[in-house]
Motif scaffolding. Structure first.
Motif, PDB file in Angstrom:
ATOM      1  N   ASP A  56      32.149 -43.618  54.858  1.00  0.00           N
ATOM      2  CA  ASP A  56      33.210 -42.954  54.093  1.00  0.00           C
ATOM      3  C   ASP A  56      34.105 -44.004  53.420  1.00  0.00           C
ATOM      4  O   ASP A  56      35.292 -44.116  53.726  1.00  0.00           O
ATOM      5  N   VAL A  57      33.524 -44.747  52.491  1.00  0.00           N
ATOM      6  CA  VAL A  57      34.213 -45.763  51.684  1.00  0.00           C
ATOM      7  C   VAL A  57      34.862 -46.819  52.574  1.00  0.00           C
ATOM      8  O   VAL A  57      36.012 -47.213  52.348  1.00  0.00           O
ATOM      9  N   ARG A  58      34.138 -47.286  53.581  1.00  0.00           N
ATOM     10  CA  ARG A  58      34.642 -48.324  54.468  1.00  0.00           C
ATOM     11  C   ARG A  58      34.034 -49.674  54.115  1.00  0.00           C
ATOM     12  O   ARG A  58      32.950 -49.758  53.524  1.00  0.00           O
ATOM     13  N   ASP A  59      34.756 -50.741  54.464  1.00  0.00           N
ATOM     14  CA  ASP A  59      34.180 -52.072  54.348  1.00  0.00           C
ATOM     15  C   ASP A  59      33.443 -52.393  55.642  1.00  0.00           C
ATOM     16  O   ASP A  59      33.445 -51.596  56.592  1.00  0.00           O
ATOM     17  N   LEU A  60      32.807 -53.555  55.699  1.00  0.00           N
ATOM     18  CA  LEU A  60      32.026 -53.897  56.884  1.00  0.00           C
ATOM     19  C   LEU A  60      32.901 -54.300  58.066  1.00  0.00           C
ATOM     20  O   LEU A  60      32.405 -54.497  59.176  1.00  0.00           O
ATOM     21  N   LEU A  61      34.216 -54.400  57.827  1.00  0.00           N
ATOM     22  CA  LEU A  61      35.156 -54.602  58.929  1.00  0.00           C
ATOM     23  C   LEU A  61      35.483 -53.286  59.622  1.00  0.00           C
ATOM     24  O   LEU A  61      36.134 -53.275  60.662  1.00  0.00           O
ATOM     25  N   GLY A  62      35.044 -52.179  59.008  1.00  0.00           N
ATOM     26  CA  GLY A  62      35.225 -50.867  59.622  1.00  0.00           C
ATOM     27  C   GLY A  62      36.401 -50.068  59.122  1.00  0.00           C
ATOM     28  O   GLY A  62      36.669 -48.970  59.622  1.00  0.00           O
ATOM     29  N   PHE A  63      37.128 -50.581  58.113  1.00  0.00           N
ATOM     30  CA  PHE A  63      38.317 -49.902  57.607  1.00  0.00           C
ATOM     31  C   PHE A  63      38.059 -49.294  56.221  1.00  0.00           C
ATOM     32  O   PHE A  63      37.265 -49.825  55.436  1.00  0.00           O
ATOM     33  N   VAL A  64      38.752 -48.191  55.936  1.00  0.00           N
ATOM     34  CA  VAL A  64      38.677 -47.576  54.608  1.00  0.00           C
ATOM     35  C   VAL A  64      39.251 -48.548  53.581  1.00  0.00           C
ATOM     36  O   VAL A  64      40.317 -49.134  53.797  1.00  0.00           O
ATOM     37  N   ASP A  65      38.540 -48.732  52.467  1.00  0.00           N
ATOM     38  CA  ASP A  65      38.942 -49.694  51.449  1.00  0.00           C
ATOM     39  C   ASP A  65      39.325 -48.959  50.163  1.00  0.00           C
ATOM     40  O   ASP A  65      38.666 -48.001  49.773  1.00  0.00           O
ATOM     41  N   GLY A  66      40.402 -49.413  49.527  1.00  0.00           N
ATOM     42  CA  GLY A  66      40.805 -48.838  48.248  1.00  0.00           C
ATOM     43  C   GLY A  66      41.815 -47.719  48.329  1.00  0.00           C
ATOM     44  O   GLY A  66      42.038 -47.006  47.351  1.00  0.00           O
ATOM     45  N   THR A  67      42.456 -47.569  49.478  1.00  0.00           N
ATOM     46  CA  THR A  67      43.423 -46.471  49.653  1.00  0.00           C
ATOM     47  C   THR A  67      44.563 -46.531  48.644  1.00  0.00           C
ATOM     48  O   THR A  67      45.062 -45.491  48.201  1.00  0.00           O
ATOM     49  N   ALA A  68      44.977 -47.736  48.268  1.00  0.00           N
ATOM     50  CA  ALA A  68      46.135 -47.893  47.377  1.00  0.00           C
ATOM     51  C   ALA A  68      45.796 -47.738  45.899  1.00  0.00           C
ATOM     52  O   ALA A  68      46.669 -47.894  45.051  1.00  0.00           O
ATOM     53  N   ASN A  69      44.546 -47.408  45.580  1.00  0.00           N
ATOM     54  CA  ASN A  69      44.164 -47.265  44.178  1.00  0.00           C
ATOM     55  C   ASN A  69      44.951 -46.159  43.481  1.00  0.00           C
ATOM     56  O   ASN A  69      45.239 -45.118  44.084  1.00  0.00           O
ATOM     57  N   PRO A  70      45.280 -46.356  42.192  1.00  0.00           N
ATOM     58  CA  PRO A  70      45.890 -45.270  41.422  1.00  0.00           C
ATOM     59  C   PRO A  70      44.871 -44.158  41.208  1.00  0.00           C
ATOM     60  O   PRO A  70      43.652 -44.395  41.253  1.00  0.00           O
ATOM     61  N   VAL A  71      45.350 -42.952  40.991  1.00  0.00           N
ATOM     62  CA  VAL A  71      44.461 -41.816  40.762  1.00  0.00           C
ATOM     63  C   VAL A  71      44.952 -41.032  39.544  1.00  0.00           C
ATOM     64  O   VAL A  71      46.117 -41.108  39.149  1.00  0.00           O
ATOM     65  N   GLY A  72      44.043 -40.276  38.946  1.00  0.00           N
ATOM     66  CA  GLY A  72      44.393 -39.407  37.817  1.00  0.00           C
ATOM     67  C   GLY A  72      44.965 -40.166  36.636  1.00  0.00           C
ATOM     68  O   GLY A  72      44.477 -41.237  36.266  1.00  0.00           O
ATOM     69  N   PRO A  73      46.035 -39.622  36.018  1.00  0.00           N
ATOM     70  CA  PRO A  73      46.632 -40.253  34.837  1.00  0.00           C
ATOM     71  C   PRO A  73      47.182 -41.649  35.103  1.00  0.00           C
ATOM     72  O   PRO A  73      47.377 -42.430  34.174  1.00  0.00           O
ATOM     73  N   ALA A  74      47.426 -41.978  36.372  1.00  0.00           N
ATOM     74  CA  ALA A  74      47.966 -43.304  36.707  1.00  0.00           C
ATOM     75  C   ALA A  74      46.936 -44.404  36.523  1.00  0.00           C
ATOM     76  O   ALA A  74      47.302 -45.581  36.426  1.00  0.00           O
ATOM     77  N   VAL A  75      45.645 -44.052  36.450  1.00  0.00           N
ATOM     78  CA  VAL A  75      44.605 -45.078  36.327  1.00  0.00           C
ATOM     79  C   VAL A  75      44.710 -45.824  35.001  1.00  0.00           C
ATOM     80  O   VAL A  75      44.854 -47.052  34.988  1.00  0.00           O
ATOM     81  N   PRO A  76      44.637 -45.135  33.842  1.00  0.00           N
ATOM     82  CA  PRO A  76      44.760 -45.877  32.583  1.00  0.00           C
ATOM     83  C   PRO A  76      46.099 -46.589  32.441  1.00  0.00           C
ATOM     84  O   PRO A  76      46.170 -47.674  31.861  1.00  0.00           O
ATOM     85  N   ASP A  77      47.161 -46.012  32.974  1.00  0.00           N
ATOM     86  CA  ASP A  77      48.480 -46.652  32.912  1.00  0.00           C
ATOM     87  C   ASP A  77      48.497 -47.967  33.694  1.00  0.00           C
ATOM     88  O   ASP A  77      49.265 -48.870  33.365  1.00  0.00           O
ATOM     89  N   SER A  78      47.655 -48.077  34.710  1.00  0.00           N
ATOM     90  CA  SER A  78      47.625 -49.274  35.547  1.00  0.00           C
ATOM     91  C   SER A  78      46.648 -50.323  35.046  1.00  0.00           C
ATOM     92  O   SER A  78      46.864 -51.518  35.258  1.00  0.00           O
ATOM     93  N   VAL A  79      45.560 -49.901  34.391  1.00  0.00           N
ATOM     94  CA  VAL A  79      44.485 -50.854  34.105  1.00  0.00           C
ATOM     95  C   VAL A  79      44.280 -51.164  32.631  1.00  0.00           C
ATOM     96  O   VAL A  79      43.672 -52.202  32.307  1.00  0.00           O
ATOM     97  N   LEU A  80      44.744 -50.323  31.708  1.00  0.00           N
ATOM     98  CA  LEU A  80      44.464 -50.539  30.294  1.00  0.00           C
ATOM     99  C   LEU A  80      45.665 -51.127  29.565  1.00  0.00           C
ATOM    100  O   LEU A  80      46.784 -50.602  29.649  1.00  0.00           O
ATOM    101  N   VAL A  81      45.436 -52.229  28.848  1.00  0.00           N
ATOM    102  CA  VAL A  81      46.490 -52.875  28.071  1.00  0.00           C
ATOM    103  C   VAL A  81      46.894 -51.967  26.918  1.00  0.00           C
ATOM    104  O   VAL A  81      46.045 -51.463  26.177  1.00  0.00           O
ATOM    105  N   ALA A  82      48.194 -51.740  26.770  1.00  0.00           N
ATOM    106  CA  ALA A  82      48.705 -50.893  25.694  1.00  0.00           C
ATOM    107  C   ALA A  82      49.007 -51.735  24.458  1.00  0.00           C
ATOM    108  O   ALA A  82      49.274 -52.930  24.556  1.00  0.00           O
ATOM    109  N   SER A  83      48.980 -51.106  23.296  1.00  0.00           N
ATOM    110  CA  SER A  83      49.197 -51.831  22.043  1.00  0.00           C
ATOM    111  C   SER A  83      50.581 -52.460  21.992  1.00  0.00           C
ATOM    112  O   SER A  83      50.761 -53.558  21.455  1.00  0.00           O
ATOM    113  N   GLU A  84      51.584 -51.785  22.572  1.00  0.00           N
ATOM    114  CA  GLU A  84      52.942 -52.323  22.541  1.00  0.00           C
ATOM    115  C   GLU A  84      53.101 -53.544  23.448  1.00  0.00           C
ATOM    116  O   GLU A  84      54.020 -54.346  23.270  1.00  0.00           O
ATOM    117  N   ASP A  85      52.202 -53.679  24.440  1.00  0.00           N
ATOM    118  CA  ASP A  85      52.251 -54.844  25.331  1.00  0.00           C
ATOM    119  C   ASP A  85      51.504 -56.038  24.737  1.00  0.00           C
ATOM    120  O   ASP A  85      51.952 -57.179  24.857  1.00  0.00           O
TER     121      ASP A  85
END
Length: 320
Positions: A146-175
């Motif tokens: 269930d999306v765990r790493d080999l250390l046995g813990f869930v990985d990626g819990t802090a990832n943005p979801v939904g509309p927050a994804v493009p806001d976090s990862v895509l460079v905007a023209s004004e920037d």
């Protein structure tokens, strides 16, 4: 009045899949410029190549993202303006552990629910690239339970979801108009000492990670000025105290036969400094000297930085 051409991003926000291939390539030195011309031609047609593979199973969530390194940006893009923050991966040397910097001109992040689609796309691309490139590193990752790493813990819990994804990862023209629709990408290959890790009690493992192992509940932060857990050191805030998000598409990899076990870290962000600050906090420590304890069990053996430009930009670099 001219109409502005819409910028189409690459699939940096593609969902986490069952399989992924991380391919790091270097351009072959060629004074005649033939290698660069071949690479430009192939990258400009990458979206068409991806469609040819994706159509074989539309439910397999096939996607490929290509990143270009700082050292070849000018040549591969034909001299297009550089993204503001693009530079080579800087070594981060702490008192105990080091985030090494390793070569890499191109990154292909290939993923799908089916391993055979990743294989087929890689085969077609490498056939077209031919002698224009050499392989620096090839790592095949897989989803572990269930999306765990080999250390046995869930990985990626802090990832943005939904509309927050493009806001976090895509460079905007004004920037940064030069990087509009693109994303900075940092990759590192970590090898785990599972024998030493398994020697820890579950409670001590949870203290290192900062979350409970079974149900992934976040633990309280340690007191300021004391050694922090991984989840705390991997959290970065700006000067206004606002938390900055990145998108992690980490995948486990390994071979029990060769006793190699690891995690391939790949982080996408609209601001490169956020990932670099995160690595500084992990390797140097916050406060300095108190490094991330996960590094006592996970050793970074590669480190490279790329910029994944928009599909619109990639299609424009065809030398013909």
């Amino acid at each position: 009045m001219s109409r502005r051409v819409p910028i189409e991003p690459q699939r940096v926000d593609a969902p986490l899949t069952q399989s992924a291939t991380f391919l790091i390539l270097s351009l072959t030195p060629d004074p005649s410029g033939g290698s660069t011309k071949t690479v430009r031609s192939v990258l400009s047609k990458l979206s068409d190549l991806a469609k040819n593979v994706a159509i074989r199973d539309l439910n397999a969530a096939f996607a490929c993202t290509v990143g270009i390194g700082s050292g070849v940006w000018d040549a591969v893009t034909g001299g297009l303006p550089r993204p503001k923050e693009l530079h080579s991966f800087p070594e981060v040397k702490g008192g105990v552990h080091t985030a090494v910097s390793t070569p890499g001109d191109l990154l292909l992040h290939i993923r799908a629910e089916r391993r055979d689609l990743c294989f087929e796309f890689e085969r077609q691309v490498m056939d077209l690239l031919g002698d224009a490139v050499s392989v620096v590193d090839e790592t095949v990752g897989f989803r572990y339970f269930d999306v765990r790493d080999l250390l046995g813990f869930v990985d990626g819990t802090a990832n943005p979801v939904g509309p927050a994804v493009p806001d976090s990862v895509l460079v905007a023209s004004e920037d940064d108009s030069s990087g509009e629709g693109g994303s900075y990408v940092v990759v590192q290959k970590y090898l785990h000492d599972l024998k030493a890790w398994k020697a820890l009690s579950t409670e001590k493992q949870e203290a290192v990670i900062g979350r409970t192992k079974w149900d992934n509940i976040e633990l309280e932060d340690a007191e300021e000025g004391t050694q922090q857990a991984h989840k705390s050191l991997a959290t970065v805030e700006d000067d206004n105290g606002e938390e900055q998000s990145i998108l992690r598409d980490n995948m486990p990899f390994g071979s029990p036969g060769s006793k190699e076990y690891g995690t391939y870290f790949i982080g996408y962000s609209k601001r490169l400094w956020v990932i670099e600050k995160m690595l500084e906090r992990m390797f140097v420590g916050d406060p300095p000297g108190l490094h991330d304890r996960i590094l006592d069990f996970s050793r970074a053996v590669t480190g490279s930085t790329f910029f994944a430009p928009s599909s619109t930009l990639l299609e424009s670099i065809d030398p013909e």
